[in-house]
Design an enzyme around this catalytic site. Sequence first.
Site, PDB file in Angstrom:
ATOM      1  N   GLU A   1       4.080   6.499  -3.859  1.00  0.00           N
ATOM      2  CA  GLU A   1       5.306   7.028  -4.454  1.00  0.00           C
ATOM      3  C   GLU A   1       5.641   8.335  -3.760  1.00  0.00           C
ATOM      4  O   GLU A   1       4.754   9.100  -3.379  1.00  0.00           O
ATOM      5  CB  GLU A   1       5.122   7.247  -5.951  1.00  0.00           C
ATOM      6  CG  GLU A   1       5.138   5.936  -6.694  1.00  0.00           C
ATOM      7  CD  GLU A   1       5.042   6.124  -8.192  1.00  0.00           C
ATOM      8  OE1 GLU A   1       5.478   7.163  -8.712  1.00  0.00           O
ATOM      9  OE2 GLU A   1       4.513   5.216  -8.841  1.00  0.00           O
TER      10      GLU A   1
ATOM     11  N   LYS B   1      -5.193   2.599 -13.191  1.00  0.00           N
ATOM     12  CA  LYS B   1      -5.121   1.191 -13.625  1.00  0.00           C
ATOM     13  C   LYS B   1      -5.964   0.299 -12.711  1.00  0.00           C
ATOM     14  O   LYS B   1      -6.705  -0.569 -13.184  1.00  0.00           O
ATOM     15  CB  LYS B   1      -3.639   0.773 -13.578  1.00  0.00           C
ATOM     16  CG  LYS B   1      -3.349  -0.696 -13.677  1.00  0.00           C
ATOM     17  CD  LYS B   1      -1.858  -0.942 -13.733  1.00  0.00           C
ATOM     18  CE  LYS B   1      -1.197  -1.163 -12.397  1.00  0.00           C
ATOM     19  NZ  LYS B   1      -1.430  -2.432 -11.737  1.00  0.00           N
TER      20      LYS B   1
ATOM     21  N   CYS C   1      -1.052   3.752 -10.519  1.00  0.00           N
ATOM     22  CA  CYS C   1      -1.872   2.787  -9.769  1.00  0.00           C
ATOM     23  C   CYS C   1      -3.365   3.090  -9.773  1.00  0.00           C
ATOM     24  O   CYS C   1      -4.163   2.233 -10.161  1.00  0.00           O
ATOM     25  CB  CYS C   1      -1.365   2.716  -8.335  1.00  0.00           C
ATOM     26  SG  CYS C   1       0.382   2.297  -8.265  1.00  0.00           S
TER      27      CYS C   1
ATOM     28  N   ASN D   1      -7.504   1.218  -3.255  1.00  0.00           N
ATOM     29  CA  ASN D   1      -7.204   2.227  -4.282  1.00  0.00           C
ATOM     30  C   ASN D   1      -8.484   2.808  -4.889  1.00  0.00           C
ATOM     31  O   ASN D   1      -8.551   4.002  -5.182  1.00  0.00           O
ATOM     32  CB  ASN D   1      -6.313   1.633  -5.375  1.00  0.00           C
ATOM     33  CG  ASN D   1      -4.842   1.732  -4.987  1.00  0.00           C
ATOM     34  OD1 ASN D   1      -4.510   2.257  -3.926  1.00  0.00           O
ATOM     35  ND2 ASN D   1      -3.949   1.238  -5.834  1.00  0.00           N
TER      36      ASN D   1
ATOM     37  N   PHE E   1       0.820  -1.226   0.000  1.00  0.00           N
ATOM     38  CA  PHE E   1       0.000   0.000   0.000  1.00  0.00           C
ATOM     39  C   PHE E   1       0.848   1.268   0.000  1.00  0.00           C
ATOM     40  O   PHE E   1       0.364   2.330   0.374  1.00  0.00           O
ATOM     41  CB  PHE E   1      -0.942   0.000   1.210  1.00  0.00           C
ATOM     42  CG  PHE E   1      -1.852  -1.198   1.245  1.00  0.00           C
ATOM     43  CD1 PHE E   1      -2.992  -1.247   0.452  1.00  0.00           C
ATOM     44  CD2 PHE E   1      -1.555  -2.295   2.034  1.00  0.00           C
ATOM     45  CE1 PHE E   1      -3.828  -2.360   0.469  1.00  0.00           C
ATOM     46  CE2 PHE E   1      -2.378  -3.417   2.058  1.00  0.00           C
ATOM     47  CZ  PHE E   1      -3.520  -3.445   1.270  1.00  0.00           C
TER      48      PHE E   1
ATOM     49  N   LYS F   1      -6.592  -4.812  -1.906  1.00  0.00           N
ATOM     50  CA  LYS F   1      -5.759  -3.838  -2.627  1.00  0.00           C
ATOM     51  C   LYS F   1      -6.607  -2.982  -3.570  1.00  0.00           C
ATOM     52  O   LYS F   1      -6.502  -1.750  -3.596  1.00  0.00           O
ATOM     53  CB  LYS F   1      -4.675  -4.592  -3.408  1.00  0.00           C
ATOM     54  CG  LYS F   1      -3.871  -3.754  -4.357  1.00  0.00           C
ATOM     55  CD  LYS F   1      -2.984  -2.796  -3.618  1.00  0.00           C
ATOM     56  CE  LYS F   1      -2.345  -1.817  -4.582  1.00  0.00           C
ATOM     57  NZ  LYS F   1      -1.354  -0.986  -3.933  1.00  0.00           N
TER      58      LYS F   1
HETATM   59  C1  UGA Z   1      -1.555   5.078  -4.590  1.00  0.00           C
HETATM   60  C2  UGA Z   1      -2.125   4.784  -3.195  1.00  0.00           C
HETATM   61  O1  UGA Z   1      -2.266   6.024  -2.472  1.00  0.00           O
HETATM   62  C3  UGA Z   1      -1.185   3.860  -2.406  1.00  0.00           C
HETATM   63  O2  UGA Z   1      -1.748   3.524  -1.150  1.00  0.00           O
HETATM   64  C4  UGA Z   1      -0.994   2.569  -3.232  1.00  0.00           C
HETATM   65  O3  UGA Z   1      -0.120   1.653  -2.594  1.00  0.00           O
HETATM   66  C5  UGA Z   1      -0.396   2.948  -4.596  1.00  0.00           C
HETATM   67  O4  UGA Z   1      -1.319   3.831  -5.278  1.00  0.00           O
HETATM   68  C6  UGA Z   1      -0.200   1.663  -5.378  1.00  0.00           C
HETATM   69  O5  UGA Z   1      -1.197   0.996  -5.667  1.00  0.00           O
HETATM   70  O6  UGA Z   1       0.940   1.264  -5.607  1.00  0.00           O
HETATM   71  P1  UGA Z   1       0.310   6.706  -5.559  1.00  0.00           P
HETATM   72  O7  UGA Z   1       0.127   6.094  -6.898  1.00  0.00           O
HETATM   73  O8  UGA Z   1       1.687   7.000  -5.095  1.00  0.00           O
HETATM   74  O9  UGA Z   1      -0.340   5.792  -4.407  1.00  0.00           O
HETATM   75  O10 UGA Z   1      -0.553   8.047  -5.609  1.00  0.00           O
HETATM   76  P2  UGA Z   1      -1.430   8.898  -4.570  1.00  0.00           P
HETATM   77  O11 UGA Z   1      -0.589   9.563  -3.573  1.00  0.00           O
HETATM   78  O12 UGA Z   1      -2.563   8.071  -4.070  1.00  0.00           O
HETATM   79  O13 UGA Z   1      -2.014  10.019  -5.563  1.00  0.00           O
HETATM   80  C7  UGA Z   1      -2.823   9.626  -6.670  1.00  0.00           C
HETATM   81  C8  UGA Z   1      -3.294  10.843  -7.430  1.00  0.00           C
HETATM   82  O14 UGA Z   1      -4.225  11.593  -6.662  1.00  0.00           O
HETATM   83  C9  UGA Z   1      -2.189  11.825  -7.819  1.00  0.00           C
HETATM   84  O15 UGA Z   1      -2.424  12.317  -9.118  1.00  0.00           O
HETATM   85  C10 UGA Z   1      -2.329  12.930  -6.779  1.00  0.00           C
HETATM   86  O16 UGA Z   1      -1.849  14.168  -7.224  1.00  0.00           O
HETATM   87  C11 UGA Z   1      -3.831  12.961  -6.596  1.00  0.00           C
HETATM   88  N1  UGA Z   1      -4.243  13.501  -5.280  1.00  0.00           N
HETATM   89  C12 UGA Z   1      -3.856  12.896  -4.142  1.00  0.00           C
HETATM   90  C13 UGA Z   1      -5.060  14.624  -5.248  1.00  0.00           C
HETATM   91  O17 UGA Z   1      -5.437  15.174  -6.292  1.00  0.00           O
HETATM   92  N2  UGA Z   1      -5.457  15.111  -4.028  1.00  0.00           N
HETATM   93  C14 UGA Z   1      -5.078  14.499  -2.864  1.00  0.00           C
HETATM   94  O18 UGA Z   1      -5.504  14.976  -1.775  1.00  0.00           O
HETATM   95  C15 UGA Z   1      -4.258  13.377  -2.914  1.00  0.00           C
END
Ligand code: UGA
Length: 448
Positions: A144, A266, A263, A211, A141, A207
């Site tokens: 990045e 997808k 993530c 997400n 979980f 998982k």
């Molecule tokens: C996401 C999940 O948060 C992780 O828990 C999971 O393990 C991971 O996918 C995975 O499956 O490997 P990540 O891809 O790093 O992590 O991205 P997030 O931090 O969740 O952000 C996703 C998108 O939402 C980004 O474009 C981000 O800019 C956007 N976002 C995030 C917002 O627009 N507002 C927010 O408050 C948070």
Amino acid sequence: MRVTVIGAGYVGLTSTLALAHVGHDVVCVETEPSRLVKLKRREDPLGEPGLGALLSVERVSFVVRDSHLKEAEVIIVAVGTPALPNGHPDTSQIDDAARSISSHASAGAAVLVRSTVPVGTCDRLQAGSLRRQFVISNPEFLREGRAVQDTFAPDRIVAGGPEAARPTVVALYSGILDRRNAPSGIVSAPAEVPFLWMTARSAELTKYAANAFLATKLSFANEIANLAALAGADAHAVLGAVGLDPRIGRGHLSPSLGWGGGCLPKDTRALQALAAEHSYDFRVLSAAIEQNEHQITAFAHAIAGEAGAGGRIGLLGLTFKAGTVDTRESPALGLARRLVALRLSVVAYDPMLSEPPSGAPEMTLCADAFSACTDADVVAVATEWPVFSTLDLVRLRGVMRGDALFDGRGVIDRDRAESAGFRYWGVGLAPTPGMPVPVGLGAAESRG
Ligand code: UGA
């Protein structure tokens, strides 16, 4: 324990280094030549905070093939499962890894599938090529940009599979379950990590559910943001207050031009495909995905409306979020693609990129924000890089042809922007008086 990790991406590499750090002997298999060369030199190929320091850990080796796989008590599979055109994940790399494990690993070894795989994959492997091993679903979980932190201080460890393998999984993670072993600088409360044991299918679905829930939360926050802008409220204040309810939680409530990355897009499509396979109509999920597409499209139309035919856009930020070099399914690139399709020219700047990422639409990439915005009709902020919040806005306005600033991440202070002579519209806020409400965000028109 003797552990082999197959794949040195975000999940595989951080697992490798964390497990070696807590005392296991780890062999990490990576077949991509340039990444392997870097790892052998102990260079960080991901640019993740804290990863470089961990690479000096002992008890770890990086190889193209583990010729001693027979000795491994635990084999962690952390290969990619990219989306197929029909939304289902492509599990061919999982199947390749399983074939190699079945030919070379010992009977009774525990095979932990950390890749995100369709529900039923572990059961299929257990009944097929890996019938001599124990197959356990063990999803990851981590986020990045926080991969090391999340690996050492996970909110929970989820695993599922044959009961006989449970003690092996507990022993593998015992050093991480006790957070006192984490390197300094890792947030360490609470002291114990919840360890949740379930069936493999439940672990696999956990998982996707996590997400998909995050994606739905983001789409909901963006709907509130759009409504707030129309109703004259401040979505940042609203969502900040809403998130203080522990049943809702503060995370993933920052409104934006849309969500992306390797993530969430997808995995939401994969869950939709799973639902379709079971003839189940997952309405909330479909709406969240559709809302996200609409959010980026509406943003593009709003910008195009301001820029006029053939206009020039200064685009600030290309990565899918701040703190990473990753541009996979970046909302910024989705925006750029739509702008180019609307016959606008895009000149971009991202603090982490020196050339346009592969798959980017036609664009010019500049070395700084001011060059990207020179002669621009509109400037659009698409990634929340902190450096954008301290830009010299008077200078920025001075190099531009137009005066419209679209802040798709809420990083630029509205008063500062207006004092510098900009007409400002930030996601979740009403636009500068006289500036039209962005096309598409207000009207109850058909989406897309
Ligand atoms: C996401 C999940 O948060 C992780 O828990 C999971 O393990 C991971 O996918 C995975 O499956 O490997 P990540 O891809 O790093 O992590 O991205 P997030 O931090 O969740 O952000 C996703 C998108 O939402 C980004 O474009 C981000 O800019 C956007 N976002 C995030 C917002 O627009 N507002 C927010 O408050 C948070």
